[in-house]
Design a protein around this motif. Structure first.
Motif, PDB file in Angstrom:
ATOM      1  N   TYR A 110       0.692  -1.502   0.113  1.00 34.78           N
ATOM      2  CA  TYR A 110      -0.112  -0.183  -0.170  1.00 34.78           C
ATOM      3  C   TYR A 110       0.841   1.071  -0.084  1.00 34.78           C
ATOM      4  CZ  TYR A 110      -4.205  -2.368   1.010  1.00 34.78           C
ATOM      5  OH  TYR A 110      -5.464  -3.391   0.912  1.00 34.78           O
ATOM      6  N   CYS A 114      -0.874   4.570  -1.136  1.00 36.07           N
ATOM      7  CA  CYS A 114      -1.800   4.937   0.023  1.00 36.07           C
ATOM      8  C   CYS A 114      -1.409   5.994   0.727  1.00 36.07           C
ATOM      9  CB  CYS A 114      -1.625   3.605   0.899  1.00 36.07           C
ATOM     10  SG  CYS A 114      -2.880   3.716   2.332  1.00 36.07           S
ATOM     11  N   CYS A 122      -6.927   1.408   2.648  1.00 39.66           N
ATOM     12  CA  CYS A 122      -6.046   2.328   2.174  1.00 39.66           C
ATOM     13  C   CYS A 122      -7.288   3.401   1.990  1.00 39.66           C
ATOM     14  CB  CYS A 122      -5.193   2.029   1.005  1.00 39.66           C
ATOM     15  SG  CYS A 122      -3.947   3.253   0.606  1.00 39.66           S
ATOM     16  N   CYS A 145     -13.615   7.351  -8.187  1.00 40.88           N
ATOM     17  CA  CYS A 145     -12.713   6.340  -7.453  1.00 40.88           C
ATOM     18  C   CYS A 145     -12.462   5.106  -8.489  1.00 40.88           C
ATOM     19  CB  CYS A 145     -13.566   5.958  -6.317  1.00 40.88           C
ATOM     20  SG  CYS A 145     -13.542   7.208  -5.038  1.00 40.88           S
ATOM     21  N   LYS A 146     -13.657   4.837  -9.057  1.00 41.80           N
ATOM     22  CA  LYS A 146     -13.565   3.551 -10.069  1.00 41.80           C
ATOM     23  C   LYS A 146     -12.341   3.691 -11.018  1.00 41.80           C
ATOM     24  CE  LYS A 146     -18.073   1.573 -10.291  1.00 41.80           C
ATOM     25  NZ  LYS A 146     -19.284   1.459 -11.297  1.00 41.80           N
ATOM     26  N   GLY A 149      -9.580   2.009  -9.732  1.00 39.92           N
ATOM     27  CA  GLY A 149      -9.768   0.758  -9.028  1.00 39.92           C
ATOM     28  C   GLY A 149     -10.031   0.705  -7.648  1.00 39.92           C
ATOM     29  N   TRP A 150     -10.742   1.847  -7.182  1.00 38.95           N
ATOM     30  CA  TRP A 150     -10.958   1.868  -5.921  1.00 38.95           C
ATOM     31  C   TRP A 150     -12.642   2.102  -5.834  1.00 38.95           C
ATOM     32  CZ3 TRP A 150      -7.061   4.335  -2.129  1.00 38.95           C
ATOM     33  CH2 TRP A 150      -5.751   3.909  -2.347  1.00 38.95           C
ATOM     34  N   LYS A 151     -13.046   2.295  -4.540  1.00 37.48           N
ATOM     35  CA  LYS A 151     -14.495   2.642  -4.359  1.00 37.48           C
ATOM     36  C   LYS A 151     -14.570   3.986  -3.479  1.00 37.48           C
ATOM     37  CE  LYS A 151     -15.382  -0.430  -0.438  1.00 37.48           C
ATOM     38  NZ  LYS A 151     -15.847  -1.391   0.228  1.00 37.48           N
ATOM     39  N   CYS A 249     -11.446   8.036  -1.819  1.00 35.39           N
ATOM     40  CA  CYS A 249     -11.575   6.868  -2.244  1.00 35.39           C
ATOM     41  C   CYS A 249     -11.018   5.707  -1.258  1.00 35.39           C
ATOM     42  CB  CYS A 249     -10.837   6.670  -3.387  1.00 35.39           C
ATOM     43  SG  CYS A 249     -11.611   7.782  -4.715  1.00 35.39           S
ATOM     44  N   GLU A 250     -11.374   4.583  -1.204  1.00 36.03           N
ATOM     45  CA  GLU A 250     -11.019   3.480  -0.433  1.00 36.03           C
ATOM     46  C   GLU A 250     -10.642   2.041  -1.187  1.00 36.03           C
ATOM     47  OE1 GLU A 250     -13.407   0.549   2.524  1.00 36.03           O
ATOM     48  OE2 GLU A 250     -14.123   2.495   2.598  1.00 36.03           O
ATOM     49  N   LYS A 251      -9.673   1.437  -0.802  1.00 34.40           N
ATOM     50  CA  LYS A 251      -9.357   0.190  -1.470  1.00 34.40           C
ATOM     51  C   LYS A 251      -9.049  -0.776  -0.062  1.00 34.40           C
ATOM     52  CE  LYS A 251      -5.104  -0.375  -3.177  1.00 34.40           C
ATOM     53  NZ  LYS A 251      -3.986  -0.693  -4.055  1.00 34.40           N
TER      54      LYS A 251
END
Length: 251
Positions: A110, A114, A122, A145-146, A149-151, A249-251
């Motif tokens: 990360y 991150c 992250c 975020c997409k 590749g995150w949300k 954004c979050e992963k």
């Protein structure tokens, strides 16, 4: 000659029978370390160096050897027990080290992308600075975020909220004193409960004190952050078509 021999035997018996701590005995009458066979007036040793039996008046070498063997056996058993414990500790330490190495690998994974690490997750805003214009609605925030590749992110505790707030302040443009970002959480105005992006009940978080939108039926969640930590700020409810400065954004 005969009298002298008897005399020597008498002396030997007196020494063995009546010797007390601090007395001397004739070597080798009751002393283990000697090379002579008969008592001697020349070689004398402190009684502490002698091994003898008061009750029988003779040398109890067999008893002494038995005690020594028992002591050795006890020491060997103790060593075996410690070796077993050491082996168990070695295995446990190996397991701890394996978990630690796995955590370090996760952190390294990360580290490069991150910005905020919390509880194995992250978080970041993939912009150097947030724009001064509000040009993000909910759809824009999700796509934002997409693309990496995150949300859209959730906030998982008050400590996490404080970390995010401090981080967002570093993203505020120099010409701004505040910003508003999207989160991936929702608000149920009927039950008055907030939920994480996965639908689970969210923890109690700091709301903006003057937030009247909690009772307006708005079901999306945003976060107002100001440079002044003491200013009024916190979690707010918003509508899907409201425009905000960016998204977490979050992963």
């Amino acid at each position: 000659m005969k009298k002298m021999k008897v005399y020597g035997v008498i002396i030997f018996r007196i020494c063995v029978t009546f010797a007390a701590k601090g007395d001397k005995c004739f070597s080798p009458a009751i002393c283990l370390k000697n090379e002579q066979v008969t008592p001697s007036w020349i070689q004398v040793r402190p009684i502490e160096q002698c091994h003898w039996s008061v009750s029988k008046g003779n040398i109890s070498l067999q008893n002494e050897n038995s005690r020594m063997n028992k002591t050795i056996e006890e020491l060997q058993l103790t060593i075996q027990l410690h070796e077993t414990k050491m082996e168990k500790m070695k295995v446990e330490f190996g397991e701890i080290l394996e978990k630690f190495n796995a955590s370090m690998l996760l952190l390294q994974k990360y580290h490069s992308d991150c910005d905020v690490y919390y509880s194995g997750m992250c978080f970041k805003i993939p912009l150097n600075k947030l724009p001064t214009k509000k040009n993000f609605n909910l759809t824009h925030a999700v796509e934002f975020c997409k693309k990496i590749g995150w949300k859209l992110a959730s906030v998982y505790s008050v400590d996490h909220y404080n970390l995010i707030a401090s981080y967002v302040r570093t993203k505020i443009s120099s010409s701004m004193s505040w910003t508003m970002i999207w989160l991936g959480m929702t608000w149920d105005s009927n039950a008055e409960t907030m939920h994480l992006s996965n639908g689970e009940l969210a923890p109690e978080l700091p709301w903006r004190e003057t937030n009247s939108s909690k009772n307006m039926g708005w079901d999306k969640i945003g976060m107002l952050v100001k440079l002044d930590e003491n200013a009024i700020q916190g979690i707010v409810t918003v509508q899907s078509d409201n425009m905000r400065h960016g998204a977490l954004c979050e992963k």
